[in-house]
Scaffold this motif. Sequence first.
Motif, PDB file in Angstrom:
ATOM      1  N   UNK A 287      -6.615  17.275   1.680  1.00 30.43           N
ATOM      2  CA  UNK A 287      -6.043  16.729   2.907  1.00 30.43           C
ATOM      3  C   UNK A 287      -6.604  17.467   4.120  1.00 30.43           C
ATOM      4  N   UNK A 288      -6.446  16.848   5.276  1.00 25.00           N
ATOM      5  CA  UNK A 288      -7.152  17.328   6.456  1.00 25.00           C
ATOM      6  C   UNK A 288      -6.646  18.684   6.948  1.00 25.00           C
ATOM      7  N   UNK A 289      -5.397  19.014   6.710  1.00 25.03           N
ATOM      8  CA  UNK A 289      -4.848  20.278   7.190  1.00 25.03           C
ATOM      9  C   UNK A 289      -4.812  21.343   6.097  1.00 25.03           C
ATOM     10  N   UNK A 290      -3.950  21.133   5.129  1.00 25.44           N
ATOM     11  CA  UNK A 290      -3.729  22.149   4.095  1.00 25.44           C
ATOM     12  C   UNK A 290      -4.735  22.059   2.953  1.00 25.44           C
TER      13      UNK A 290
ATOM     14  N   UNK B 173       0.855  -1.180   0.000  1.00 30.08           N
ATOM     15  CA  UNK B 173       0.000   0.000   0.000  1.00 30.08           C
ATOM     16  C   UNK B 173       0.896   1.235   0.000  1.00 30.08           C
ATOM     17  N   UNK B 174       0.593   2.191  -0.876  1.00 29.11           N
ATOM     18  CA  UNK B 174       1.382   3.414  -0.994  1.00 29.11           C
ATOM     19  C   UNK B 174       0.504   4.606  -0.601  1.00 29.11           C
ATOM     20  N   UNK B 175       1.026   5.477   0.267  1.00 34.23           N
ATOM     21  CA  UNK B 175       0.256   6.649   0.693  1.00 34.23           C
ATOM     22  C   UNK B 175       1.205   7.737   1.151  1.00 34.23           C
ATOM     23  N   UNK B 176       0.858   8.989   0.811  1.00 34.61           N
ATOM     24  CA  UNK B 176       1.671  10.136   1.228  1.00 34.61           C
ATOM     25  C   UNK B 176       1.092  10.824   2.448  1.00 34.61           C
ATOM     26  N   UNK B 177      -0.198  11.119   2.432  1.00 39.25           N
ATOM     27  CA  UNK B 177      -0.852  11.836   3.538  1.00 39.25           C
ATOM     28  C   UNK B 177      -2.169  11.149   3.910  1.00 39.25           C
ATOM     29  N   UNK B 178      -2.089   9.893   4.346  1.00 39.15           N
ATOM     30  CA  UNK B 178      -3.338   9.195   4.665  1.00 39.15           C
ATOM     31  C   UNK B 178      -4.024   9.810   5.871  1.00 39.15           C
TER      32      UNK B 178
END
Length: 476
Positions: free
Chosen positions: A254-257, A194-199
């Motif tokens: 994404x949740x922040x930015x 599984x590949x993820x940057x900002x899960x």
Amino acid sequence: MNHVSNRSSNSPNVDERHLMFDDLEKLGRILVETGDIAHSFVQGVDDMDVTCRDFSAFDPSRPLQGQGRGTLDALRAAKEEILPLLAASIGPRYLGFVTGGTTPAALAGDWLASAIDQNATGPEGSVNAAVEEQVINWLCDLGGVPSDRYDGVLTTGATVSNLLGLVAARQWCGEQVGVNVDADGSGVLPDLEVFAASPHASMIKDLSITGIGRNNFTKVATKPGSEETDIADLKAKISASDARAKIVIASAGTVNATDFDDLEAIADLCAAYGAWLHVDAAFGFFAALDDRRADFTKGIARADSITSDGHKWLNVPYDCGIFLTRHIAVLETCCRAFAPYLDTKADGNSYINRGVENSRRFRALPLWMTMVAYGRDGVASVIRANCDQAADLAAWVRTHERLELFSEPKLNVTMFAARGSDEDNRALLARINATGKVFMTPTVYGGRFGFRAAFSNWRTCDDDLVIIKQAIETAL
């Protein structure tokens, strides 16, 4: 037993069944009083403290009484004991998490859903499944994906929708290499990666629930100063992988930015390396309704599965998640339920076979009501207004001598802090929220502690921005 003969009894030995029948005779009065209490709460949230900080008046250890009090007394008790201690999270200055309010139409739909109490499993004897099918088609239209290629299910929220994405992806990956995870278990699937940057935190939770493992994913780099996937790093890692089963988790907001991944580029990589593309678009899915931001979700129609939420930007009551996929048969393989009593020859979708729940609330009805009441343009107006409000707050922070903006808001979230230490900012956030005028949640971005203001309520207006800024100024 003849219940009717005992309905008017005032004996202290009358059991709860008789109280229920008494209440049925009083139902008109009960609904009126419930409506009055709800109306007062909804209309009063502008003047309430946005959150409650002292629950000491409520004793959770109080034992249950043997003798019931009837609904009217229970309503009065709720009004006195519970409602004053609630958050005004449906109000215009609750900026924590990504929390929508409830439109009047959605509220009406939710009350109807409770009153008619359909177990929305499928098409047997009820139009509920056809309503959910129509709502899913409309959701596809709002998000800019073709309804003739996508189908799905309404869930309890993005956590379960992300879970369905992983479950379907794992089954599909198994089918590509000739194994059946649904039948034989995840142990038969070779070398899944599984590949993820900002899960999102919910996806990490789902990695645990599925047995893949919270730590068992390949962390992809993000672009400098961003939460967006670094395409070059993803390409390097996916091309170097020996795994025959691959899943890529991308973000649309994404949740922040509120960063959006380059979904076209990621979809190209997934096609080249045989990976399933899941897009977590919990609230960013509806950015397509703002003409100024419609390009943010470009490429989302190439995803194998998509997660979103109704109880965020669509402003319908909790709980309401959305799961869409191009591989509905794979999802139904994983989620189908077998029992003689579930067999039906009725035409229509059996939503019991598309999700975790066997018993399902008729959560399509509040969505149907709000979309019929306000249309595409009404939903879009909320999206545009909330994005403008985030930009307005950011502009004020940017010019404030004591505040610092963490990043320019791309969508509906503004991140900032005071100039000073993390410890000072934790104390400042507590003071801001203690004013009762606004509620924001903490965040860490770029290694720094800060505040996160998420605008996602249909009721927020310019006057609220004035009050929010005053509350921040007062707490500084």
